[in-house]
Enzyme design. Structure first.
Site, mmCIF file in Angstrom:
data_model
loop_
_atom_site.group_PDB
_atom_site.id
_atom_site.type_symbol
_atom_site.label_atom_id
_atom_site.label_comp_id
_atom_site.label_asym_id
_atom_site.label_seq_id
_atom_site.Cartn_x
_atom_site.Cartn_y
_atom_site.Cartn_z
ATOM 1 C CB SER A 81 -0.955 0.011 1.195
ATOM 2 O OG SER A 81 -2.046 -0.856 0.939
ATOM 3 C CE LYS A 219 -1.306 4.207 2.471
ATOM 4 N NZ LYS A 219 -1.227 3.166 3.517
ATOM 5 C CB THR A 220 1.300 1.743 6.741
ATOM 6 O OG1 THR A 220 -0.075 1.983 6.386
ATOM 7 C CG2 THR A 220 1.640 2.474 8.021
ATOM 8 N N GLY A 221 2.452 0.074 4.489
ATOM 9 C CA GLY A 221 2.187 -0.965 3.504
ATOM 10 C C GLY A 221 2.426 -2.319 4.144
#
Length: 269
Positions: A81, A219-221
């Site tokens: 993501s 932003k995480t993923g």
């Protein structure tokens, strides 16, 4: 009278000493904080006791890069993501979405996170990492335009062959933590081939936390046992891009990042 005179002098000296201490201590703390980054390698082993991982910190002002676990930092992984950042830039640039308030309507399919099961704007989809929103936007962008833009921004291995709404999710597209930090630096400096207002919009919807002396963008993923947290932090006179990549969850990657940023006085309250 003489005793009073000596006592007054004594109080004056004490007051001067206290004033001197008050003026020196903050400077000493500031210098100590600044010197923390004057190292060749990040001293962050304590944050990786329970995780195999890497951390890249890029001093964008002085163009210096600090790396923990250089081997993993150069290895390419699926962006998961974190690709929502370039996906947003591309979607806005080609008109697949109009702005950060552009609504896509929930299709009624129940998904694993309750917050996903509702209508979303681009901004809320970024904040809540709503996969279906970005999959729909990618389909609206289309394969040809998506491939062109991924190549134009030199994003990782540039391979979107895994399917227009799947290629970034444990599929064909790969990017290294060093490449992530470099991409985030280019976005921060607004040197990507997108309109300036579009880059400013995407940076705005990436804001995660604001303190008195800093703003954190990220932003995480997460997927297939992999956790990411990428972004940049802006302080009063410094700016650093970063990328955390671990064998674990995105929550763990984010917590590790926050711990490191606090250790090096980039996040202060």
């Amino acid at each position: 009278m003489r005793q009073r005179k000596y006592f007054a002098i004594f109080l004056s000296l004490i007051g001067g000493a206290l004033l001197l201490i008050a003026n020196v201590e903050p400077t000493s703390e500031a210098n100590a904080a600044k010197s923390k980054l004057n190292v060749k390698n990040l001293e962050v082993d304590e944050f990786f006791k329970n995780h195999d991982g890497t951390f890249v910190l890029r001093d964008m002002k002085n163009e210096k890069t600090f790396v923990y676990n250089n081997e993993r930092a150069n290895q390419q992984f699926a962006p998961q993501s974190t690709f929502k950042v370039p996906n947003s830039l591309i979607g806005l640039q080609v008109g697949a979405v109009k702005d950060e308030y552009h609504i896509k309507y929930w299709d009624g399919v129940e998904r694993e996170l309750a917050v996903w099961n509702q209508d979303h704007t681009l901004g809320s989809a970024m904040r809540n990492s709503v996969v279906w929103y970005y999959q729909a936007m990618a389909r609206d962008i289309g394969g040809n335009r998506m491939e062109k833009w991924v190549q134009d921004i030199s994003y990782g291995n540039e391979d979107i062959s895994g399917g227009i709404d799947q290629f970034w999710l444990s599929s064909s597209l790969k990017i290294s933590p060093k490449e992530q930090a470099e991409f985030m630096e280019t976005l921060y400096k607004e040197n990507l081939p997108f309109d300036k207002d579009i880059m400013k919009t995407v940076k705005r919807i990436m804001i995660q936390k604001e303190g008195d002396h800093y703003t954190l963008y990220g932003k995480t993923g997460q997927g297939s046992g992999l956790g990411w947290y990428v972004g940049f932090i802006e302080t009063e006179n410094q700016a650093y891009s970063f990328a955390a990549n671990i064998a674990g969850t995105s929550t763990d990657a984010k917590n590790i990042t926050m711990g490191i940023l606090k250790k090096y006085y980039l996040m202060t309250e």
